[in-house]
Write a protein that holds these residues in place. Structure first.
Motif, PDB file in Angstrom:
ATOM      1  N   GLY A  32      -9.345  -2.357  40.540  1.00 42.77           N
ATOM      2  CA  GLY A  32      -9.387  -1.545  39.332  1.00 42.77           C
ATOM      3  C   GLY A  32     -10.500  -0.510  39.365  1.00 42.77           C
ATOM      4  N   ILE A  33     -10.292   0.585  38.625  1.00 35.87           N
ATOM      5  CA  ILE A  33     -11.268   1.676  38.568  1.00 35.87           C
ATOM      6  C   ILE A  33     -11.876   1.688  37.170  1.00 35.87           C
ATOM      7  N   PRO A  34     -13.165   1.446  37.046  1.00 36.27           N
ATOM      8  CA  PRO A  34     -13.763   1.359  35.703  1.00 36.27           C
ATOM      9  C   PRO A  34     -13.950   2.715  35.041  1.00 36.27           C
ATOM     10  N   TRP A  35     -13.473   2.825  33.811  1.00 36.75           N
ATOM     11  CA  TRP A  35     -13.820   3.946  32.949  1.00 36.75           C
ATOM     12  C   TRP A  35     -15.103   3.615  32.186  1.00 36.75           C
ATOM     13  N   MET A  36     -15.187   2.368  31.743  1.00 36.91           N
ATOM     14  CA  MET A  36     -16.378   1.914  31.019  1.00 36.91           C
ATOM     15  C   MET A  36     -16.343   0.397  30.958  1.00 36.91           C
ATOM     16  N   ARG A  37     -17.425  -0.227  31.398  1.00 38.12           N
ATOM     17  CA  ARG A  37     -17.531  -1.679  31.329  1.00 38.12           C
ATOM     18  C   ARG A  37     -18.416  -2.079  30.153  1.00 38.12           C
ATOM     19  N   ALA A  38     -18.254  -3.316  29.739  1.00 39.26           N
ATOM     20  CA  ALA A  38     -19.062  -3.811  28.625  1.00 39.26           C
ATOM     21  C   ALA A  38     -20.543  -3.823  28.967  1.00 39.26           C
ATOM     22  N   SER A  39     -20.888  -4.078  30.237  1.00 38.28           N
ATOM     23  CA  SER A  39     -22.302  -4.079  30.616  1.00 38.28           C
ATOM     24  C   SER A  39     -22.946  -2.731  30.319  1.00 38.28           C
ATOM     25  N   GLU A  40     -22.224  -1.633  30.552  1.00 36.04           N
ATOM     26  CA  GLU A  40     -22.784  -0.316  30.249  1.00 36.04           C
ATOM     27  C   GLU A  40     -23.145  -0.198  28.778  1.00 36.04           C
ATOM     28  N   VAL A  41     -22.316  -0.769  27.917  1.00 35.30           N
ATOM     29  CA  VAL A  41     -22.565  -0.673  26.479  1.00 35.30           C
ATOM     30  C   VAL A  41     -23.861  -1.382  26.105  1.00 35.30           C
ATOM     31  N   TYR A  42     -24.133  -2.520  26.744  1.00 37.22           N
ATOM     32  CA  TYR A  42     -25.405  -3.206  26.487  1.00 37.22           C
ATOM     33  C   TYR A  42     -26.583  -2.348  26.919  1.00 37.22           C
ATOM     34  N   PHE A  43     -26.456  -1.658  28.032  1.00 34.85           N
ATOM     35  CA  PHE A  43     -27.559  -0.797  28.476  1.00 34.85           C
ATOM     36  C   PHE A  43     -27.723   0.402  27.550  1.00 34.85           C
ATOM     37  N   LEU A  44     -26.635   0.937  27.040  1.00 33.67           N
ATOM     38  CA  LEU A  44     -26.728   2.011  26.049  1.00 33.67           C
ATOM     39  C   LEU A  44     -27.466   1.523  24.805  1.00 33.67           C
ATOM     40  N   ARG A  45     -27.098   0.352  24.349  1.00 35.33           N
ATOM     41  CA  ARG A  45     -27.770  -0.212  23.179  1.00 35.33           C
ATOM     42  C   ARG A  45     -29.238  -0.512  23.478  1.00 35.33           C
ATOM     43  N   ALA A  46     -29.522  -0.964  24.699  1.00 31.63           N
ATOM     44  CA  ALA A  46     -30.911  -1.241  25.076  1.00 31.63           C
ATOM     45  C   ALA A  46     -31.746   0.028  24.998  1.00 31.63           C
ATOM     46  N   GLU A  47     -31.194   1.143  25.478  1.00 26.53           N
ATOM     47  CA  GLU A  47     -31.944   2.395  25.390  1.00 26.53           C
ATOM     48  C   GLU A  47     -32.153   2.800  23.934  1.00 26.53           C
ATOM     49  N   GLY A  48     -31.110   2.669  23.132  1.00 33.06           N
ATOM     50  CA  GLY A  48     -31.266   2.991  21.720  1.00 33.06           C
ATOM     51  C   GLY A  48     -32.343   2.135  21.062  1.00 33.06           C
ATOM     52  N   ALA A  49     -32.332   0.846  21.351  1.00 35.20           N
ATOM     53  CA  ALA A  49     -33.340  -0.051  20.777  1.00 35.20           C
ATOM     54  C   ALA A  49     -34.737   0.329  21.264  1.00 35.20           C
ATOM     55  N   LEU A  50     -34.863   0.697  22.530  1.00 31.52           N
ATOM     56  CA  LEU A  50     -36.150   1.135  23.064  1.00 31.52           C
ATOM     57  C   LEU A  50     -36.668   2.347  22.297  1.00 31.52           C
ATOM     58  N   ARG A  51     -35.764   3.173  21.802  1.00 29.20           N
ATOM     59  CA  ARG A  51     -36.141   4.358  21.034  1.00 29.20           C
ATOM     60  C   ARG A  51     -36.356   4.046  19.558  1.00 29.20           C
ATOM     61  N   GLY A  52     -36.196   2.782  19.178  1.00 28.70           N
ATOM     62  CA  GLY A  52     -36.433   2.394  17.795  1.00 28.70           C
ATOM     63  C   GLY A  52     -35.217   2.452  16.897  1.00 28.70           C
ATOM     64  N   TRP A  53     -34.035   2.578  17.479  1.00 25.93           N
ATOM     65  CA  TRP A  53     -32.818   2.647  16.693  1.00 25.93           C
ATOM     66  C   TRP A  53     -32.293   1.241  16.404  1.00 25.93           C
ATOM     67  N   ASN A  54     -31.442   1.140  15.398  1.00 25.74           N
ATOM     68  CA  ASN A  54     -30.828  -0.142  15.048  1.00 25.74           C
ATOM     69  C   ASN A  54     -29.587  -0.360  15.927  1.00 25.74           C
ATOM     70  N   MET A  55     -29.747  -1.204  16.951  1.00 25.66           N
ATOM     71  CA  MET A  55     -28.693  -1.474  17.910  1.00 25.66           C
ATOM     72  C   MET A  55     -28.260  -2.935  17.902  1.00 25.66           C
ATOM     73  N   ASN A  56     -28.596  -3.663  16.828  1.00 25.42           N
ATOM     74  CA  ASN A  56     -28.249  -5.091  16.725  1.00 25.42           C
ATOM     75  C   ASN A  56     -28.824  -5.893  17.895  1.00 25.42           C
ATOM     76  N   GLY A  57     -30.095  -5.747  18.099  1.00 19.71           N
ATOM     77  CA  GLY A  57     -30.787  -6.477  19.158  1.00 19.71           C
ATOM     78  C   GLY A  57     -31.985  -5.670  19.619  1.00 19.71           C
ATOM     79  N   ASN A  58     -32.944  -6.331  20.231  1.00 19.09           N
ATOM     80  CA  ASN A  58     -34.079  -5.587  20.746  1.00 19.09           C
ATOM     81  C   ASN A  58     -33.822  -5.164  22.192  1.00 19.09           C
ATOM     82  N   ALA A  59     -34.655  -4.281  22.684  1.00 16.15           N
ATOM     83  CA  ALA A  59     -34.411  -3.679  23.992  1.00 16.15           C
ATOM     84  C   ALA A  59     -34.362  -4.713  25.104  1.00 16.15           C
TER      85      ALA A  59
END
Length: 537
Positions: free
Chosen positions: A356-383
């Protein structure tokens, strides 16, 4: 006998190779009662099992990433190669090449082939033509769910295109003009985000009880509208994060909207958006042909450095041991003087026709949220929580056991790279890099580098996304080209920022290309930065 007039509207798309035009016709009602060919399927017959609309979805999906030819030939392989493999897949550090096209003056050494760089325009022509047919048909049927899925596929493909070039044609294509204007990248992103929000709302509200009409035609989610809703939110989060250096206030607002949307985000392994085999539909991963039959695509030197340095077992999922150093993984640098016979024994990709060829995996979404949390955004979890969850999920997505203590390692760093040919002319000491273990006491930049480095590993082989994130953040630390044949237009240390517009676009739509360059805000070369590429260098 009274004559009957049939009035049809035609949409033409001239973005493809040569002067080929794609068109569709939408005629006034009552034509069927006047003239029916007994040897052709009627509209009613074509609507059975959702075929009239559904037939367009495989076309759209394979215009995002070419992965099949109806005749089982290799046209799709060649299309993928010139559109993505000889550009983003290598610029991202994922892959190198064991061939020397045009005497090593080509995209890989920044001596751009202006015929190669037209292929994404050809793909977008196919994509938008099929999308327009869905738009027309669903406008008549009132099927907002199928239209919403078509929107998501269209946006996915057009993101890849604008992130390659900058301004590209979009809003005027459905009008039928042979010379569509180019939209600025800022306007494209804002339009995409609006369309993603609308699609997520429709899919969430109506999708649960709608059945799976698209199942026979959907190679991503087999017609599951609720999965598509999660994908819409996740893609919106990706675009919001992309805007962080150019529009930080809206980036935060949009990212938090995506995270709190009731449809949710890609969250578990099964949520991943992968283009994959499906019953009755052609699918072949082009990377298998490129690495084995063509004997060209190879492991990239930067992947060699990071994965060996981290002693990361995911390397065996991605690549095969080399021939030149049996039982060892050896990558190829991009932008070197390639002698094919010398580099063909380096590590091939570990891929089969049905991978299979990934368009977007769930792991990427966690890393996106981690960056948002690192910036102080509300991402439902800390970085830290989100970063570690992303790493763990990446291993799970590949079916690889994460080594005990991997997330606690503070010592391992990317390794030096050794080129075992030509007297090691292209060997290079490590570019540096972070440890794996999260440390709250580290600076923002160090922890951002951790997030992006692990996201880069997890996103493989989606070179388009990895190259885009490298340009946005500067991470991970990728080896530069050794041969820079750009004539000074691309800074060797900064590395390539975009693809130049193709020769064919100048020939067929020159006035609009010149206007696009003014929207780009810099010369049409590989060194000009895109709208979101606003981080201080």
């Amino acid at each position: 006998m009274k004559s009957k007039n049939i009035i049809c509207r035609l949409w033409f798309f001239t973005l493809g190779t040569g002067m080929v035009s794609f068109f569709l016709a939408s005629c006034t009602k009552n034509y069927a009662e006047y003239n029916t060919n007994p040897y052709n399927a009627t509209r009613e017959q074509m609507e059975a099992d959702g075929y009239l609309i559904g037939r367009n979805f495989p076309i759209m999906i394979n215009a995002v990433i070419p992965a099949a030819d109806a005749g089982a030939g290799t046209t799709f392989v060649n299309s993928y190669q010139v559109a993505f493999n000889l550009a983003a897949d290598c610029y991202s550090g994922y892959m190198g090449q064991a061939n020397n096209w045009n005497g090593n003056t080509n995209n890989l050494t920044y001596g751009f082939n202006l015929q190669w760089v037209n292929e994404q325009f050809s793909l977008s022509g196919r994509l938008m033509n099929a999308w327009k047919q869905v738009e027309e048909a669903t406008a008549l049927s009132g099927d907002s769910l199928q239209f919403s899925v078509a929107q998501l596929i269209k946006i996915t493909g057009m993101i890849r295109m604008t992130d390659s070039y900058g301004p590209v044609p979009y809003s005027q294509i459905p009008t039928g003009t042979f010379t569509p204007a180019y939209d600025s990248q800022e306007s494209l992103y804002r339009t995409f985000i609006k369309e993603l929000g609308e699609a997520a709302d429709v899919l969430h509200k109506k999708g649960a009880s709608a059945g799976k009409t698209l199942a026979p035609y959907d190679q991503i989610y087999a017609g599951d509208y609720m999965q598509w809703a999660k994908y819409a939110n996740s893609l919106k989060l990706r675009l919001a994060i992309r805007m962080v250096y150019v529009d930080p206030a809206n980036a935060r607002l949009l990212a938090e909207e995506a995270v709190r949307h009731p449809a949710g985000l890609l969250d578990i392994v099964a949520d991943g958006a992968l283009q994959k085999p499906a019953a009755g539909l052609n699918f072949k991963n082009p990377l298998r042909t490129l690495t084995q039959d063509y004997n060209e695509a190879r492991m990239g030197a930067s992947m060699d450095s990071y994965l060996r340095g981290y002693k990361d077992p995911r390397i065996a999922s991605f690549f095969l041991p080399s021939v030149i150093r049996p039982d060892e993984y050896v990558g190829v640098r991009t932008g070197i003087n390639v002698v094919p016979a010398l580099y063909q024994p380096f590590s091939r990709l570990n891929v089969s026709d049905d991978t299979g060829i990934p368009w977007m995996r769930a792991s990427e979404v966690y890393f996106l949220r981690a960056e948002g949390a690192l910036r102080g955004w509300n991402m439902n979890g800390n970085a830290q929580q989100l970063y570690e969850a992303g790493v763990q999920l990446s291993f799970a997505e590949l079916g690889v056991n994460m080594p005990t203590g991997y997330l606690n390692d503070e010592i391992l760093r990317p390794a030096d790279y050794t080129d075992y040919t030509s007297g090691g002319a292209y060997s290079r000491t490590s570019m540096g890099g972070v440890s794996i273990r999260w440390r709250n006491s580290d600076t923002f930049q160090v922890n951002l580098e951790r997030i992006i480095t692990q996201k880069w590993i997890a996103t493989y082989p989606n070179g388009q996304e990895a190259w885009t994130e490298f340009r946005r953040t500067g991470y991970p630390r990728l080896f530069p080209v050794a041969l820079n044949r750009s004539g000074g237009t691309v800074d060797q240390a900064v590395q390539v920022r975009r693809l130049p517009y193709p020769l064919q676009q100048y020939q067929e739509n020159g006035a609009q290309v010149e206007q696009a360059i003014s929207l780009l805000g810099g010369p049409d070369n590989g060194g000009t930065r895109l709208w979101w590429d606003a981080r201080p260098l």
